[in-house]
Design a protein around this motif. Structure first.
Motif, PDB file in Angstrom:
ATOM      1  N   ILE A  28       0.943  -1.143   0.132  1.00  0.00           N
ATOM      2  CA  ILE A  28      -0.008   0.056   0.098  1.00  0.00           C
ATOM      3  C   ILE A  28       1.057   1.361  -0.074  1.00  0.00           C
TER       4      ILE A  28
ATOM      5  N   LEU B  29      -1.225  -2.188  -8.727  1.00  0.00           N
ATOM      6  CA  LEU B  29      -3.033  -2.155  -8.442  1.00  0.00           C
ATOM      7  C   LEU B  29      -3.413  -3.532  -8.710  1.00  0.00           C
TER       8      LEU B  29
ATOM      9  N   TYR C 170      -2.599  -5.520  -5.584  1.00  0.00           N
ATOM     10  CA  TYR C 170      -3.649  -5.083  -4.496  1.00  0.00           C
ATOM     11  C   TYR C 170      -4.735  -6.000  -4.605  1.00  0.00           C
ATOM     12  N   PHE C 171      -5.585  -5.893  -5.745  1.00  0.00           N
ATOM     13  CA  PHE C 171      -6.622  -6.779  -5.947  1.00  0.00           C
ATOM     14  C   PHE C 171      -6.326  -8.379  -5.982  1.00  0.00           C
TER      15      PHE C 171
ATOM     16  N   LEU D   9      -6.476  -8.584  -2.114  1.00  0.00           N
ATOM     17  CA  LEU D   9      -7.775  -8.561  -1.752  1.00  0.00           C
ATOM     18  C   LEU D   9      -8.662  -9.531  -1.880  1.00  0.00           C
TER      19      LEU D   9
ATOM     20  N   ILE E  70     -12.668  -2.614   3.824  1.00  0.00           N
ATOM     21  CA  ILE E  70     -12.376  -3.079   2.435  1.00  0.00           C
ATOM     22  C   ILE E  70     -12.762  -2.116   1.351  1.00  0.00           C
ATOM     23  N   VAL E  71     -14.223  -1.839   1.600  1.00  0.00           N
ATOM     24  CA  VAL E  71     -14.840  -0.874   0.606  1.00  0.00           C
ATOM     25  C   VAL E  71     -14.045   0.344   0.397  1.00  0.00           C
TER      26      VAL E  71
ATOM     27  N   SER F 221     -10.609   0.215  -0.632  1.00  0.00           N
ATOM     28  CA  SER F 221     -10.576  -0.057  -2.356  1.00  0.00           C
ATOM     29  C   SER F 221     -10.923   1.131  -3.092  1.00  0.00           C
TER      30      SER F 221
ATOM     31  N   VAL G   2      -7.933   3.752  -3.049  1.00  0.00           N
ATOM     32  CA  VAL G   2      -6.906   3.226  -4.040  1.00  0.00           C
ATOM     33  C   VAL G   2      -7.369   3.484  -5.418  1.00  0.00           C
ATOM     34  N   THR G   3      -8.385   2.896  -5.546  1.00  0.00           N
ATOM     35  CA  THR G   3      -8.828   3.048  -7.188  1.00  0.00           C
ATOM     36  C   THR G   3      -9.053   4.448  -7.584  1.00  0.00           C
TER      37      THR G   3
END
Length: 316
Positions: free
Chosen positions: A135, A156, A159-160, A163, A198-199, A202, A205-206
């Motif tokens: 991160i 990215l 990251y996913f 996740l 988490i939402v 995310s 990040v996005t």
């Protein structure tokens, strides 16, 4: 596959121990007895009579620290110890020796405890890497002045990937915990909070990636002015390369002056089709002089990384 031996390649995630055990049992019923698994996911079998055998996996680092007592505990109950692989211990037992639906986990509580051991031994180290390395590196590369968009895309993707791994594990842990503590509303609240975190993460990040990407596309703006004996660049945002060609003679002197208010700028000067005779990252502010030693066509290249400022070149 060679004669009486067979090797297959399968990938099971750290939370798919039940699916892995079912796969080994199915292979045994098909006449292939499991002999071992090796990195990164090669499962080895030997030809055998078809038999209904139950395979079970356990994750217990404390047990492995006292391995002889740990294995003996299962041996006393007719479970055959096979091997250890990435923290999991493999056992099997013919169904004919079982009394009812016998498993190494006698109840839902013991299954939950094993999942918690997996969390401590496998998930927590991944979380440390996730929050302390991945991160921060993503934000430094995406927001920082020297960042690279391909690297941001790669981070990215990581990251996913992380996740999805975490979400799958904690969803399974939630199912076990709800099964054990059906009347405890705190369990549901805890996992709803985790889901909302988490939402939120995310979205941050996005959103950061989207804003950075849009900024690099829309703000890439500069003005090039050419003169009889040189040129200048006024850049609001330069995240690419600008080149100019100059016909020069031996003894000519290129004078450069730079005022860099943001980002990075690299200057390269090379004779056409030859290696650079001058290359450097610009300090701020900076002036330089380069005397030309050979006649020819010279390429002056300005490589900007989110650069903002004014850059002037003149031939004396």
């Amino acid at each position: 596959m060679m004669g009486d031996n067979k090797t297959t390649f399968r990938v099971f995630t750290i939370m798919q121990h039940e699916e892995e055990a079912e796969y080994l049992g199915r292979m045994h019923r098909d006449g292939w007895k499991f002999t071992g698994v090796t990195f990164p996911g090669f499962y080895h079998f030997v030809k055998s009579v078809s038999e209904d055998v139950v395979y079970q996996l356990d994750y217990n680092q404390d047990g492995l620290a006292h391995k002889s007592e740990y294995i003996q505990m299962f041996t006393d109950c007719d479970w055959e110890y096979l091997q250890d692989f990435f923290g999991y211990s493999y056992f099997r037992k013919p169904k004919a020796l079982m009394q009812g639906n016998e498993e190494i986990f006698c109840d839902a509580e013991s299954r939950l405890e094993m999942m918690k051991r997996v969390r401590r031994g496998r998930i927590v180290p991944l979380l440390i890497v996730f929050f302390c390395c991945l991160i921060p590196q993503f934000f430094l590369n995406t927001v920082g002045s020297g960042g690279s968009r391909p690297v941001s895309v790669m981070l990215l993707g990581f990251y996913f990937m992380y996740l999805i791994c975490f979400a799958a594990f904690y969803f399974q842990l939630f199912r076990y915990e709800r099964n054990v503590r059906k009347d405890d509303k705190g369990v549901l609240i805890k996992y709803i909070g985790l889901f909302l975190f988490i939402v939120f993460l995310s979205a941050v990040v996005t959103g950061t990636f989207a804003v950075s990407f849009r900024g690099r596309v829309q703000r890439d703006k500069y003005m090039l002015r050419e003169y009889e004996n040189g040129f200048s660049i006024g850049a609001e945002y330069l995240d690419g390369t600008v080149t100019q060609q100059q016909k020069l003679h031996k003894g000519d002197v290129i004078e450069g002056s730079f005022v860099l208010t943001e980002g990075n700028l690299q200057i390269e000067i090379s004779r056409e089709n030859e290696a650079p005779v001058f290359s450097k990252y610009v300090e701020n502010p900076e002036n330089f002089q380069l005397e030309i030693e050979k006649d020819g066509n010279y390429i002056i290249t300005c490589k900007g990384e989110k650069a903002e400022g004014s850059f002037h070149f003149e031939v004396q």
